[in-house]
Design an enzyme around this catalytic site. Structure first.
Site, PDB file in Angstrom:
ATOM      1  N   TYR A  50     -15.304   5.014 -20.830  1.00  0.00           N
ATOM      2  CA  TYR A  50     -16.021   4.555 -19.633  1.00  0.00           C
ATOM      3  C   TYR A  50     -15.897   3.045 -19.477  1.00  0.00           C
ATOM      4  CZ  TYR A  50     -19.848   3.875 -16.311  1.00  0.00           C
ATOM      5  OH  TYR A  50     -20.597   3.516 -15.214  1.00  0.00           O
ATOM      6  N   SER A 106     -20.564  -2.018 -13.994  1.00  0.00           N
ATOM      7  CA  SER A 106     -21.515  -1.686 -15.054  1.00  0.00           C
ATOM      8  C   SER A 106     -21.599  -2.849 -16.027  1.00  0.00           C
ATOM      9  CB  SER A 106     -21.049  -0.427 -15.798  1.00  0.00           C
ATOM     10  OG  SER A 106     -21.809  -0.207 -16.979  1.00  0.00           O
TER      11      SER A 106
END
Length: 275
Positions: free
Chosen positions: A147, A134
């Site tokens: 996250y 990501s």
């Protein structure tokens, strides 16, 4: 080559689903995993070999890979680690047990599956391991720590594996999407409400503003792309003679990387803090 095989996790929707369909269309034998029986049944109806795998359930990881190897005669050409979810919230509001669950789903389970796949690929003298990282694997932001921490950890592991496994002809590629049109945000908002005491937090006003903005559709960023933008890089990482170590997806990822590398920390913090 119709006998190429790939195991793709998190295929109920979004990036995993799109990748499974695309690789099948390209002649790969695709093993697509999901957690819900309805999703597994739907994938099977669409002609995919669908299997149950939950990164938080270690026996399911071993059982899934065992079934794959039974069907391929002990071979696996590629693994695309993809399934994950986002736990949002300020660091002080995140319970440690919830953080452990986030790491189980987004990191420890990936490690468990990957370390089981590596000996298979080493024996066959080739393999591709593709990690869906990501933009938050290279930067972080307010309320993104859990996250982002899992993705930063994934980036570190991927770098080490790339160095360790190169002599065995096993390539490691990290794909770093920015905003992609998936159910990720929908799930993240649901988890936020379940896990965080929004009203009694010192950050309650920030949460309220963020929720209003996101629920009003303000997440429809001009940088947001469809899952196919990621899939084209999965294809390259799986098939190219020289796969890249890193694939950046969306303008936001390129911008974030430039901010991280080129600007002073205080300036970068100001820019990222506005997000």
């Amino acid at each position: 080559m119709a006998d190429r095989s790939i195991l793709i996790t998190g295929c109920s929707s979004g990036i995993g689903y799109a990748a499974a369909q695309a690789m099948k269309a390209r002649g790969w034998t695709v093993f697509a995993t999901a957690r819900q029986p309805d999703d597994i049944a739907r994938l099977e109806e669409e002609g995919l070999s669908a299997l149950y795998l939950d990164y938080c359930d270690t026996p399911s990881i071993h059982a899934c890979l065992s079934k794959v190897l039974d069907e391929t005669g002990g071979r696996l050409d590629a693994l695309f680690n993809n399934g994950a979810y986002g736990l949002l919230g300020a660091v002080e509001d995140i319970r440690t047990d919830d953080l452990r669950e986030q790491f189980e789903a987004n990191f420890f389970g990936w490690h468990e599956l990957t370390r089981e796949v590596i000996p298979v690929m080493r024996t066959q003298k080739h393999g591709r391991i593709i990690q869906c990282s990501s933009v938050l694997g290279i930067v972080s932001g307010r309320h993104r720590a859990p996250y982002a921490a899992t993705k930063h950890a994934l980036e570190a592991f991927s770098t080490s594996m790339r160095l360790e496994l190169k002599p065995f002809n096993i390539s490691i590629s990290s794909i770093r999407p920015g905003p992609i049109e998936t159910r990720f945000l929908e799930t993240a908002l649901r988890v936020l409400r379940e896990k965080i005491d929004l009203k009694n937090s010192a950050h309650s006003s920030d949460y309220e503003k963020s929720l209003k903005r996101l629920e009003a559709g303000a997440d429809s960023s001009p940088f947001k792309l469809q899952p196919d933008a990621v899939v084209k890089h999965v294809i390259h990482a799986a098939e190219a003679p020289r796969p890249r170590a890193v694939y950046s997806v969306t303008t936001l990822t390129y911008l974030a990387d430039a901010v991280r590398r080129l600007l002073p920390t205080a300036t970068a913090d100001r820019l990222i803090g506005k997000g």
